[in-house]
Scaffold this motif. Structure first.
Motif: not given
Length: 415
Positions: A33-42, A47-53
């Motif tokens: 399916a078609e992607l949309a922008s969300v927090p962490g991805f424009d 670029t997809i951003h992930v967080g490492q704690m």
């Protein structure tokens, strides 16, 4: 990543590609399916951003830092192939919880609007503290822990075998080797928390299956530096086997106390109680004579294991440690989720939750047994444990005894 990796990685591309053998999805998975922008991805940036704690500072920082390196190595591989789905590179935002649950909450609040999910949360207590916030936010995390109690939450993607499985498999192994029987006394030396209780539960299960006696446990706090009292109590219990639930910062002082008190049981512990620095330390001899260590994969220089071959190449000339393997697997699990979420066209928290629901199984290139995901109630952690003796001459001090051991007596319920 070194430029010369391109040729090697192309050879292994089929084995590594997450859309092929590493992930098995439900037969009714939705079409792309078609992607949309969300927090962490424009979508425009791609670029997809992930967080490492994790613990960038504090008592467990040295080994936690190796997990960071291992996870980044996997993203280096993914990005060299073009990124998730071949076109969306991944960047990691790393936050420092110092192995402290209060700081984990603070740091998560700082980064949560910059990421699509957490690719790791180090520490049971930090996962526990963040879980209600993740549920409130509809967010997802890969827990950097082996607690079976985290196996059935929509907001968590557990990856590793449980503490219970590691303890039970190793007790079964000792019994099979004739080193544990009905006359043995098995004790726990564990943190006074739920991770400690998980290990004690495994000891109780082992007693039911194998008939040994369970001794009184000794407890400690993660930041404790003195263990004479606990070790003396274990010696007074005449413990033949002790299950130790500590980290690498605890181990030298525990072994020092055991040596001083002439206490020589067989100790069972996880790899994160080890450090490469122990190989040339005064405790190396005691570790070699008395300690079994659980982990993943096999000997860490065994490049016949596909995951170790790739990880070895990616971080060369650094020698692979078990912490690197742990981080590498976190990256693999996260990438599997992102691949499916992109296919479904939704990188939001709920979209990522649905992606996990549609992934039946993820394997780890020979590094560990597969994890089974799918709907929350159906999820099942790996049942394998690789068992090691301590050997200062071996890479990371770990000499493999069994790869992917599974207790023939059966798996404990909820393990």
């Amino acid at each position: 990543m070194k430029k010369e990796l391109a040729g090697t990685m192309a050879v292994l591309a089929t084995a590594l590609l997450l859309t092929s053998c590493a992930v098995k999805t439900a037969p009714d998975a939705a079409a792309a399916a078609e992607l949309a922008s969300v927090p962490g991805f424009d979508l425009e940036d791609g670029t997809i951003h992930v967080g490492q704690m994790t613990a960038l500072s504090g008592p467990v920082a040295p080994t936690a830092g190796e997990q960071v390196v291992g996870q980044q190595a996997y993203w280096d591989y993914v990005n060299a192939e073009g990124g998730i789905a071949g076109k969306y590179p991944v960047e990691v935002i790393t936050a420092d919880n110092q192995y402290n649950p209060q700081l984990a909450v603070q740091e998560y609040q700082k980064i949560k609007d910059q990421i699509v999910m957490l690719s790791g949360i180090l520490g049971d207590a930090s996962v526990e503290a963040l879980l209600p916030i993740l549920e409130q936010d509809g967010a997802v995390a890969v827990p950097s822990t082996q607690s079976a109690r985290f196996a059935h939450y929509a907001n968590l993607a557990p990856t590793f075998q449980s503490y219970q499985t590691n303890v039970w498999n190793t007790l079964s192994y000792l019994a099979g080797e004739g080193k544990l029987d009905e006359d043995s006394i098995v004790c726990g030396m564990v943190q006074a928390d739920q991770s400690g209780q998980a290990r004690l539960d495994a000891i109780e299960f082992g007693a039911e299956k194998l008939g040994f006696t369970v001794g009184e446990p000794a407890e400690f706090a993660p930041v404790d530096a003195a263990f004479t009292g606990q070790v003396q109590a274990l010696k007074s219990e005449n413990c033949d086997v002790v299950v130790f639930g500590g980290a690498a910062n605890n181990t030298p002082n525990v072994i020092a106390a055991a040596t001083q008190l002439d206490f020589e049981p067989t100790w069972i512990t996880e790899f994160f109680a080890m450090s490469d620095s122990f190989r040339e330390s005064p405790i190396a001899g005691y570790l070699q004579d008395h300690v079994l260590i659980t982990g993943m994969a096999g000997n860490l220089d065994d490049t016949s294991i596909p995951g170790l071959a790739e990880l070895t190449e990616l971080i060369a000339p650094t020698k692979v440690t078990m912490q690197h393997v742990y981080g590498f697997m976190q990256g693999m699990a996260t990438a599997a989720i992102l691949e499916k979420a992109v296919e479904l066209g939704d990188l939001s928290g709920p979209g990522i939750q649905e992606a996990i629901n549609q992934i039946d199984e993820v394997d780890f290139m020979g590094l560990n047994g597969p994890v089974k995901w799918g709907p929350v109630d159906d999820r099942l952690l790996p049942d394998t444990t690789s068992i090691f003796a301590y050997d200062p001459a071996a890479q990371y001090g770990l000499r493999n005894l069994e790869v992917g051991y599974v207790a023939p007596e059966g798996r404990g319920e909820g393990f």
